[in-house]
Design a protein around this motif. Structure first.
Motif, mmCIF file in Angstrom:
data_model
loop_
_atom_site.group_PDB
_atom_site.id
_atom_site.type_symbol
_atom_site.label_atom_id
_atom_site.label_comp_id
_atom_site.label_asym_id
_atom_site.label_seq_id
_atom_site.Cartn_x
_atom_site.Cartn_y
_atom_site.Cartn_z
ATOM 1 N N LEU A 75 0.895 -1.123 -0.002
ATOM 2 C CA LEU A 75 0.005 0.065 0.090
ATOM 3 C C LEU A 75 0.925 1.267 -0.041
ATOM 4 O O LEU A 75 1.973 1.434 0.808
ATOM 5 C CB LEU A 75 -0.919 -0.064 1.276
ATOM 6 C CG LEU A 75 -2.099 -1.099 1.466
ATOM 7 C CD1 LEU A 75 -2.346 -1.069 2.854
ATOM 8 C CD2 LEU A 75 -3.136 -1.022 0.373
ATOM 9 N N VAL A 76 0.357 2.428 -0.740
ATOM 10 C CA VAL A 76 0.970 3.505 -0.524
ATOM 11 C C VAL A 76 -0.035 4.521 0.015
ATOM 12 O O VAL A 76 -1.225 4.611 -0.508
ATOM 13 C CB VAL A 76 1.469 4.070 -1.944
ATOM 14 C CG1 VAL A 76 1.783 5.592 -1.871
ATOM 15 C CG2 VAL A 76 2.588 3.248 -2.295
ATOM 16 N N GLU A 77 0.156 5.337 0.873
ATOM 17 C CA GLU A 77 -0.490 6.255 1.479
ATOM 18 C C GLU A 77 -0.313 7.716 0.965
ATOM 19 O O GLU A 77 0.805 8.211 1.355
ATOM 20 C CB GLU A 77 -0.654 6.466 2.939
ATOM 21 C CG GLU A 77 -1.732 7.257 3.796
ATOM 22 C CD GLU A 77 -1.811 7.191 5.006
ATOM 23 O OE1 GLU A 77 -2.474 6.398 5.815
ATOM 24 O OE2 GLU A 77 -0.967 7.779 5.827
ATOM 25 N N ASN A 78 -1.093 8.152 -0.027
ATOM 26 C CA ASN A 78 -0.794 9.330 -0.477
ATOM 27 C C ASN A 78 -1.362 10.574 0.078
ATOM 28 O O ASN A 78 -2.542 10.316 1.033
ATOM 29 C CB ASN A 78 -1.442 9.356 -2.083
ATOM 30 C CG ASN A 78 -0.701 10.098 -3.146
ATOM 31 O OD1 ASN A 78 0.405 10.896 -2.515
ATOM 32 N ND2 ASN A 78 -1.366 10.647 -4.015
ATOM 33 N N MET A 79 -0.911 11.723 -0.287
ATOM 34 C CA MET A 79 -1.498 12.877 0.666
ATOM 35 C C MET A 79 -1.217 12.697 2.308
ATOM 36 O O MET A 79 -2.394 13.030 2.804
ATOM 37 C CB MET A 79 -2.726 13.157 0.161
ATOM 38 C CG MET A 79 -2.994 13.415 -1.278
ATOM 39 S SD MET A 79 -4.697 13.803 -1.713
ATOM 40 C CE MET A 79 -4.722 13.229 -3.628
ATOM 41 N N SER A 80 -0.315 12.052 2.451
ATOM 42 C CA SER A 80 -0.388 11.612 4.124
ATOM 43 C C SER A 80 0.432 12.841 4.746
ATOM 44 O O SER A 80 1.644 12.874 5.050
ATOM 45 C CB SER A 80 0.584 10.461 4.387
ATOM 46 O OG SER A 80 0.644 9.953 5.531
ATOM 47 N N GLY A 81 -0.270 13.738 5.207
ATOM 48 C CA GLY A 81 -0.038 14.942 5.800
ATOM 49 C C GLY A 81 0.418 16.179 4.719
ATOM 50 O O GLY A 81 0.720 15.795 3.958
ATOM 51 N N PHE A 82 0.637 17.375 5.275
ATOM 52 C CA PHE A 82 1.148 18.473 4.488
ATOM 53 C C PHE A 82 2.309 19.078 4.939
ATOM 54 O O PHE A 82 2.611 19.215 6.065
ATOM 55 C CB PHE A 82 0.147 19.601 4.384
ATOM 56 C CG PHE A 82 0.342 20.790 3.909
ATOM 57 C CD1 PHE A 82 0.632 21.022 2.523
ATOM 58 C CD2 PHE A 82 0.753 21.863 4.874
ATOM 59 C CE1 PHE A 82 1.229 22.031 2.075
ATOM 60 C CE2 PHE A 82 1.313 23.247 4.115
ATOM 61 C CZ PHE A 82 1.292 23.223 2.600
ATOM 62 N N VAL A 83 3.097 18.978 4.044
ATOM 63 C CA VAL A 83 4.548 19.520 4.527
ATOM 64 C C VAL A 83 4.854 20.805 3.723
ATOM 65 O O VAL A 83 4.802 21.038 2.552
ATOM 66 C CB VAL A 83 5.582 18.557 3.829
ATOM 67 C CG1 VAL A 83 7.204 19.255 4.153
ATOM 68 C CG2 VAL A 83 5.656 17.403 4.553
ATOM 69 N N CYS A 84 5.137 21.628 4.722
ATOM 70 C CA CYS A 84 5.155 23.163 4.307
ATOM 71 C C CYS A 84 6.617 23.460 3.353
ATOM 72 O O CYS A 84 7.633 22.945 4.145
ATOM 73 C CB CYS A 84 5.341 24.058 5.479
ATOM 74 S SG CYS A 84 5.535 25.961 5.100
ATOM 75 N N PRO A 85 6.713 23.772 2.249
ATOM 76 C CA PRO A 85 7.801 23.942 1.686
ATOM 77 C C PRO A 85 9.146 25.003 2.119
ATOM 78 O O PRO A 85 10.039 24.679 1.731
ATOM 79 C CB PRO A 85 7.381 24.408 0.101
ATOM 80 C CG PRO A 85 5.999 24.078 0.008
ATOM 81 C CD PRO A 85 5.416 24.237 1.517
ATOM 82 N N ASN A 86 8.405 25.857 2.849
ATOM 83 C CA ASN A 86 9.428 26.997 3.483
ATOM 84 C C ASN A 86 9.814 26.296 5.041
ATOM 85 O O ASN A 86 11.030 25.937 5.071
ATOM 86 C CB ASN A 86 8.693 27.966 3.807
ATOM 87 C CG ASN A 86 8.300 28.846 2.228
ATOM 88 O OD1 ASN A 86 9.086 28.664 1.658
ATOM 89 N ND2 ASN A 86 6.931 29.082 2.321
ATOM 90 N N CYS A 87 8.908 26.106 5.775
ATOM 91 C CA CYS A 87 9.430 25.594 7.417
ATOM 92 C C CYS A 87 9.633 24.117 7.436
ATOM 93 O O CYS A 87 10.243 23.533 8.121
ATOM 94 C CB CYS A 87 8.640 26.126 8.246
ATOM 95 S SG CYS A 87 6.683 25.435 8.345
#
Length: 336
Positions: free
Chosen positions: A252-264
Motif C-alpha cells: 500500500l501507498v498512503e498518498n497525501m499523508s500530511g502536508f509539508v510546508c515547503p518553507n518551514c
C-alpha cells in the motif's frame, strides 16, 4: 465536447480489436453449476446457461482461444516487470503516483521504463509526463510510443484524441479492444519495468489487463489510498479483487499523508486518519505499507507542467518518500 462514439482510427490500418466483452476466465466466478465456459461452442446456449446474467454475452462472444493472446505474449516477452497501480477510489492521486513512480524508475539511465495508461475515459498521463502535444506514429513493427525521456516510453489514448477536451464515450468492449492493442501493437522494445496506470474501480479495464497478461504474468500491484476511511473502504474492495484474480499485492501507498510546508518543513495532517489510515488497514489485512507520500503543493504544479517533481525538488520529503517506495518495490521483486 465531442463524444467519441466509435473506435478512434489508429495511425495504421489496424482494427481496434474485438467487440465482445472480455471475461476474467474461461468460467466466470458467478457462473451456474455445469457452466460450459466462455470458450465453448455451447456458451450461452446450454441448459445450464438459462437464467445466467452472462448468457447474452457468452452467446454473442467469439468461441475458442483468443487468437491475439500469442501476439501479446510475444510482445510482452520483452518486458521484464509489469506493475499495476490500482485504487478502488478516484481522486487519491493514483495517476500522479504512477507518473512519479515512472520518473523515479527512469532516473536510473540504465533502467528502460514504460508507462501504459489504461484509464480510457480519463487519460491524464500525457499531461503528467509533459507529452500533451505528442502524437503516435506507426512503423512496420507497430505503433511507436511517445517518450518523456530516452528511457521512458509512454502510451495513452490521450495521444489519439483530436483535442484534450474530447470525451471518450465507449462501452466495455471498445475499451478492451484498445487495451489489447496497447499490449500487442505498441513497439515497447526491451523494458525493465512497465507501470500500468488504471482507472478507479474493478471493472472492464481491470479484467482486460488481467486476462491479456495472464500468460506472461503480472509481477505485482501497488494500491494507492489516502488516510480517510472513505478511501480505505474502496481500497479494501480492490484488495479483494486482486486476491480473487490472482494479482500479487506488493503493498500500500498512503498518498497525501500530511502536508509539508515547503518553507518551514513542518507537517500537518490535512486528511485525518480517523480509523488508522493505511497503517491500520495493512496490519488488519496483512499487507505491507510501502510508504507515505506527504502533500506538497509543488507536486501539483510540476504535474500541470509535465515535469518530474523528483528532479525539480530533490530535497522535498515527498521525493524521499517516492525514492524509498521505489527501492522497496525493487527489493520485493528481487531486483536489488
Amino acid at each position: 465536447m465531442i463524444a467519441v462514439q466509435a473506435p478512434i482510427p489508429p495511425p495504421s490500418p489496424l482494427p481496434l480489436g474485438p467487440t465482445s466483452t472480455v471475461l476474467p476466465s474461461s468460467v466466470p466466478d458467478n457462473a451456474p453449476e455445469h457452466c460450459p465456459g466462455v470458450e465453448s461452442t455451447q456458451a450461452g446456449k446450454a441448459d445450464a446457461c438459462e437464467g445466467c446474467p452472462n448468457q447474452a454475452v457468452c452467446a454473442e462472444g467469439p468461441k475458442g482461444p483468443d487468437p491475439d493472446l500469442p501476439l501479446i505474449r510475444e510482445r510482452m516477452r520483452q518486458v521484464k516487470r509489469k506493475v499495476l497501480v490500482l485504487s478502488g477510489k478516484g481522486g487519491v492521486g493514483k495517476s500522479t503516483f504512477s507518473a512519479g513512480l515512472s520518473w523515479a524508475l527512469a532516473a536510473d539511465e540504465e533502467c528502460q521504463t514504460g508507462i501504459m495508461d489504461i484509464d480510457i475515459c480519463g487519460p491524464s498521463i500525457p499531461l503528467l509526463m509533459g507529452l500533451s502535444s505528442s502524437t503516435i506514429h506507426t512503423s512496420s513493427s507497430g505503433w511507436s510510443p511517445a517518450y518523456a525521456l530516452d528511457n521512458l516510453a509512454v502510451m495513452s489514448i490521450g495521444f489519439l484524441l483530436p483535442s484534450n477536451s474530447d470525451a471518450v464515450i465507449w462501452r466495455g468492449p471498445k475499451k478492451n479492444g484498445l487495451i489489447k492493442q496497447f499490449l500487442k501493437d505498441v513497439e515497447w522494445g526491451d523494458l525493465d519495468y512497465m507501470v500500468v496506470d488504471t482507472p478507479p474501480g474493478t471493472s472492464d479495464e481491470h479484467l482486460s489487463i488481467v486476462q491479456y497478461l495472464k500468460e506472461t504474468g503480472i509481477d505485482g500491484a501497488v494500491l494507492v489510498t489516502t488516510p480517510q476511511e472513505v478511501a480505505l473502504q474502496d481500497v479494501r474492495k480492490e484488495i479483494d479483487f486482486c486476491r480473487k484474480v490472482g494479482i500479487p499485492i506488493l503493498g500500500l501507498v498512503e498518498n497525501m499523508s500530511g502536508f509539508v510546508c515547503p518553507n518551514c518543513k513542518n507537517e500537518n495532517q490535512i486528511f485525518e486518519a480517523t480509523t488508522g489510515g493505511a497503517e491500520a488497514m495493512g496490519k488488519e489485512l496483512g499487507i505491507e505499507v510501502l510508504g507515505k507520500v506527504p502533500l506538497d503543493p509543488r507536486i501539483g504544479m510540476t504535474c500541470d507542467q509535465g515535469m518530474s517533481f523528483l528532479d525539480e525538488y530533490p530535497d522535498s520529503p515527498a521525493t524521499t518518500a517516492y525514492l524509498d517506495i521505489v527501492q522497496r518495490i525493487r527489493e520485493l521483486l528481487g531486483d536489488e
